[in-house]
Design an enzyme around this catalytic site. Structure first.
Site, mmCIF file in Angstrom:
data_model
loop_
_atom_site.group_PDB
_atom_site.id
_atom_site.type_symbol
_atom_site.label_atom_id
_atom_site.label_comp_id
_atom_site.label_asym_id
_atom_site.label_seq_id
_atom_site.Cartn_x
_atom_site.Cartn_y
_atom_site.Cartn_z
ATOM 1 N N GLY A 46 0.734 -1.147 0.037
ATOM 2 C CA GLY A 46 -0.057 0.018 -0.113
ATOM 3 C C GLY A 46 1.019 1.005 -0.034
ATOM 4 O O GLY A 46 1.943 1.103 0.379
ATOM 5 N N GLN A 51 3.241 9.985 1.420
ATOM 6 C CA GLN A 51 4.367 9.378 1.160
ATOM 7 C C GLN A 51 5.284 9.718 0.127
ATOM 8 O O GLN A 51 6.546 9.309 0.130
ATOM 9 C CB GLN A 51 4.355 7.961 1.427
ATOM 10 C CG GLN A 51 3.603 7.218 2.587
ATOM 11 C CD GLN A 51 3.403 5.975 2.768
ATOM 12 O OE1 GLN A 51 2.362 5.173 2.201
ATOM 13 N NE2 GLN A 51 4.568 4.918 3.041
ATOM 14 N N CYS A 89 6.417 -0.022 7.261
ATOM 15 C CA CYS A 89 5.926 1.320 6.728
ATOM 16 C C CYS A 89 7.107 1.584 5.645
ATOM 17 O O CYS A 89 8.252 1.776 6.067
ATOM 18 C CB CYS A 89 5.529 2.183 7.495
ATOM 19 S SG CYS A 89 4.995 3.605 6.673
ATOM 20 N N LEU A 90 6.906 1.644 4.359
ATOM 21 C CA LEU A 90 8.001 2.252 3.566
ATOM 22 C C LEU A 90 8.720 3.452 4.135
ATOM 23 O O LEU A 90 9.789 3.781 3.671
ATOM 24 C CB LEU A 90 7.402 2.347 2.144
ATOM 25 C CG LEU A 90 7.108 1.057 1.243
ATOM 26 C CD1 LEU A 90 6.414 1.511 0.087
ATOM 27 C CD2 LEU A 90 8.323 0.285 1.266
ATOM 28 N N HIS A 131 -3.989 1.283 7.540
ATOM 29 C CA HIS A 131 -2.663 1.619 7.652
ATOM 30 C C HIS A 131 -2.672 2.919 6.713
ATOM 31 O O HIS A 131 -1.828 4.109 7.077
ATOM 32 C CB HIS A 131 -1.633 0.826 7.325
ATOM 33 C CG HIS A 131 0.056 1.171 7.207
ATOM 34 N ND1 HIS A 131 0.869 0.592 7.958
ATOM 35 C CD2 HIS A 131 0.442 1.781 6.436
ATOM 36 C CE1 HIS A 131 1.881 1.235 7.895
ATOM 37 N NE2 HIS A 131 1.656 2.004 6.856
ATOM 38 N N GLU A 132 -3.001 2.825 5.611
ATOM 39 C CA GLU A 132 -3.044 3.874 4.466
ATOM 40 C C GLU A 132 -3.776 5.162 4.898
ATOM 41 O O GLU A 132 -3.474 6.213 4.938
ATOM 42 C CB GLU A 132 -3.414 3.490 3.193
ATOM 43 C CG GLU A 132 -2.369 2.218 2.608
ATOM 44 C CD GLU A 132 -0.998 2.539 2.596
ATOM 45 O OE1 GLU A 132 -0.530 3.680 2.766
ATOM 46 O OE2 GLU A 132 -0.392 1.486 3.098
ATOM 47 N N HIS A 135 -2.203 7.302 7.212
ATOM 48 C CA HIS A 135 -1.087 8.226 6.690
ATOM 49 C C HIS A 135 -1.870 9.180 6.156
ATOM 50 O O HIS A 135 -1.335 10.584 6.433
ATOM 51 C CB HIS A 135 -0.647 7.452 5.327
ATOM 52 C CG HIS A 135 0.457 6.743 5.591
ATOM 53 N ND1 HIS A 135 1.694 7.132 6.309
ATOM 54 C CD2 HIS A 135 0.687 5.293 5.409
ATOM 55 C CE1 HIS A 135 2.875 6.159 6.431
ATOM 56 N NE2 HIS A 135 2.223 5.219 5.824
HETATM 57 ZN ZN ZN Z 1 2.901 3.321 5.693
#
Ligand code: ZN
Length: 145
Positions: A46, A51, A89-90, A131-132, A135
């Site tokens: 995702g 991000q 998480c990226l 999670h997204e 963000h």
């Molecule tokens: Zn993330």
């Protein structure tokens, strides 16, 4: 398609409340493709627009059928029953920690054709969406208990 730079903690854009998208322009559609490409190359499941440096309410999720774009997503219902699973998480490289998330959620969003979509999600799919959406509200896994 081009690969975008992924912002990492403590970049302040990750802490902003992202703005609603009022119109799905060709630029937004292009951004969706670039985000999908970026997610794939980074082996993510995702990716949310903040991000990659855009403070707008958009995320892409990797599914079996390819990428799913969610524009202005809202979680309209979440189960009280939660699951505690490890997440990464990226934007928070090197950190993996258990995060409690609702097992089942109902989601409402626009797709890239400006159509309203509503669906139920469970398991990993529900986890990624939660999670997204976090963000989009400036919340990272390091904030979660
Ligand atoms: Zn993330």
């Amino acid at each position: 398609m081009s690969r975008l730079e992924i912002k990492t903690n403590p970049d302040p854009i990750l802490r902003e409340k992202a703005k609603k998208i009022s119109e799905i322009t060709p630029e937004i559609k292009r951004l969706i493709l670039d985000m999908a490409e970026t997610m794939k190359k980074a082996n993510g499941i995702g990716l949310a627009a903040p991000q990659i440096g855009q403070s707008i309410r958009l995320c892409v999720i990797n599914t079996e059928k390819g990428h799913l774009a969610l524009i202005n997503p809202t979680i309209t219902w979440k189960s009280l029953r939660k699951e505690n699973e490890e997440e990464g998480c990226l934007s928070v490289p090197g950190i993996f920690k258990p995060v409690k998330r609702s097992k089942i959620i109902y989601v409402k969003a626009l797709n890239q054709d400006n159509k309203e979509i509503k669906f139920r999600a469970s398991g990993l799919f529900a986890r990624v969406i939660q999670h997204e959406v976090d963000h989009l509200d400036g919340v990272l896994i390091t904030d979660k208990k």
